[in-house]
Every structure is written in C-alpha cells, then in structure tokens.
Design a protein around this motif. Structure first.
Motif, PDB file in Angstrom:
ATOM      1  N   GLN A  70       0.734  -1.043  -0.115  1.00 45.78           N
ATOM      2  CA  GLN A  70      -0.158   0.072  -0.060  1.00 45.78           C
ATOM      3  C   GLN A  70       0.773   1.258  -0.003  1.00 45.78           C
ATOM      4  OE1 GLN A  70      -3.425  -0.210  -0.255  1.00 45.78           O
ATOM      5  NE2 GLN A  70      -2.883  -2.256  -0.758  1.00 45.78           N
ATOM      6  N   ALA A  71       1.849   1.313  -0.748  1.00 47.87           N
ATOM      7  CA  ALA A  71       2.720   2.388  -0.731  1.00 47.87           C
ATOM      8  C   ALA A  71       2.225   3.613  -1.402  1.00 47.87           C
ATOM      9  CB  ALA A  71       3.994   2.138  -1.793  1.00 47.87           C
ATOM     10  N   TYR A  72       1.185   3.495  -2.199  1.00 52.06           N
ATOM     11  CA  TYR A  72       0.283   4.814  -2.769  1.00 52.06           C
ATOM     12  C   TYR A  72      -0.376   5.552  -1.560  1.00 52.06           C
ATOM     13  CZ  TYR A  72      -2.927   7.944  -5.099  1.00 52.06           C
ATOM     14  OH  TYR A  72      -3.427   9.073  -5.213  1.00 52.06           O
ATOM     15  N   THR A  73      -1.300   4.725  -0.698  1.00 48.13           N
ATOM     16  CA  THR A  73      -1.767   5.278   0.273  1.00 48.13           C
ATOM     17  C   THR A  73      -0.797   5.969   1.432  1.00 48.13           C
ATOM     18  OG1 THR A  73      -3.502   3.688  -0.014  1.00 48.13           O
ATOM     19  CG2 THR A  73      -3.249   4.884   2.137  1.00 48.13           C
ATOM     20  N   GLU A  74       0.376   5.225   1.802  1.00 45.74           N
ATOM     21  CA  GLU A  74       1.311   5.676   2.641  1.00 45.74           C
ATOM     22  C   GLU A  74       1.834   7.021   2.152  1.00 45.74           C
ATOM     23  OE1 GLU A  74       4.188   2.369   3.020  1.00 45.74           O
ATOM     24  OE2 GLU A  74       2.653   1.072   3.851  1.00 45.74           O
ATOM     25  N   ARG A  75       2.198   7.180   0.862  1.00 43.20           N
ATOM     26  CA  ARG A  75       2.727   8.362   0.477  1.00 43.20           C
ATOM     27  C   ARG A  75       1.627   9.574  -0.042  1.00 43.20           C
ATOM     28  NH1 ARG A  75       6.991   5.810  -4.127  1.00 43.20           N
ATOM     29  NH2 ARG A  75       8.033   4.381  -2.296  1.00 43.20           N
ATOM     30  N   HIS A  76       0.660   9.114  -0.547  1.00 45.10           N
ATOM     31  CA  HIS A  76      -0.279  10.283  -1.136  1.00 45.10           C
ATOM     32  C   HIS A  76      -1.450  10.264  -0.416  1.00 45.10           C
ATOM     33  CE1 HIS A  76       2.365  10.538  -4.304  1.00 45.10           C
ATOM     34  NE2 HIS A  76       2.222   9.224  -4.577  1.00 45.10           N
ATOM     35  N   GLY A  77      -1.745   9.442   0.580  1.00 40.18           N
ATOM     36  CA  GLY A  77      -3.138   9.248   1.220  1.00 40.18           C
ATOM     37  C   GLY A  77      -3.842   8.473   0.697  1.00 40.18           C
TER      38      GLY A  77
END
Length: 135
Positions: A70-77
């Motif tokens: 879930q790197a997208y959520t970690e970086r961009h919310g």
C-alpha cells in the motif's frame, strides 16, 4: 482466480510490481499512440509523453488496488479517486478511451485470460465511477 482461503490475490497472480509497472508503461504508451485526446488530459513532458511522475503514481495506485503493498496510500493518502479526478472531464468518450488503452496494455503484457476475466469488469467499474461529464 484463486480459491477461497488462497494466499494469491490479483497482485500475486499478475506477477507483482515488475509486471504491474510494465502494464502501466504499456498503458500510457498505448494511450499516447491511440488516444491523443485522453493523453492531453495528463501531465506530459516536453516530448508529449505522459510524465514519469504520473506513470509512477498510477503504478503505485494499481499495485495497492490489486492487493499488493500500500505504498500509494502511505505516500499520498487515500486515493479518493473521484476527488482527484474532479478537475478532469471524464466523459463516456474518455472512459472508453481509457479502457481501450488498458485493453491494449493487457494484450501487450499478455495478462492471463483468467486474470483478465476478473480484472476487466472491475476496471470498467472504476472507470465508469470516475465519469463526471455526460457524453
């Protein structure tokens, strides 16, 4: 697809991040070749190619959406897809152009038929959900 209780998810079945990133590259390359109106809705570099930032961001989103890290959520919310696409006129025409580009990409990357049968209706649901203009 995998059976109930199986550890495999679409991310694992597609081949993980390397294949998702390859799919994203083919998707944007197909878009640039066949859907100039859709391409113009994206941030592009001096050569008219969809920007590296856009490609990388979509790859991170797709990795998470498919069940990977879930790197997208970690970086961009939270993706908040409708909010993030509100500035972009997403009509039936643009939805269909997006889906055609993804179909070409899945053809070129040779996504397995069983996985495509699972992904295609879900991608169509998301693309349709983002419509914010008639026509």
């Amino acid at each position: 697809m995998s059976s109930p209780g199986s550890l495999e998810n679409p991310y694992d079945l597609i081949g993980g991040a390397p294949v998702v990133r390859k799919l994203v590259e083919h998707f944007y390359d197909a878009m640039e070749r066949t859907e100039p109106e859709l391409t113009r809705l994206h941030a592009c570099d001096a050569e008219g190619r969809v920007s590296r930032e856009s490609r990388d961001r979509f790859a991170l989103f797709l990795i998470g959406w498919l069940g990977g890290p879930q790197a997208y959520t970690e970086r961009h919310g939270h993706p908040r897809l409708r909010m993030r696409h509100a500035r972009v006129p997403v009509s039936v025409t643009m939805r269909d152009a997006w889906l055609r580009s993804m179909t070409i990409a899945m053809d070129e990357v040779e996504i397995a038929p069983s996985l495509r049968a699972y992904l295609e209706p879900r991608l169509a649901e998301v693309a349709n959900f983002l419509r914010n203009h008639p026509g």
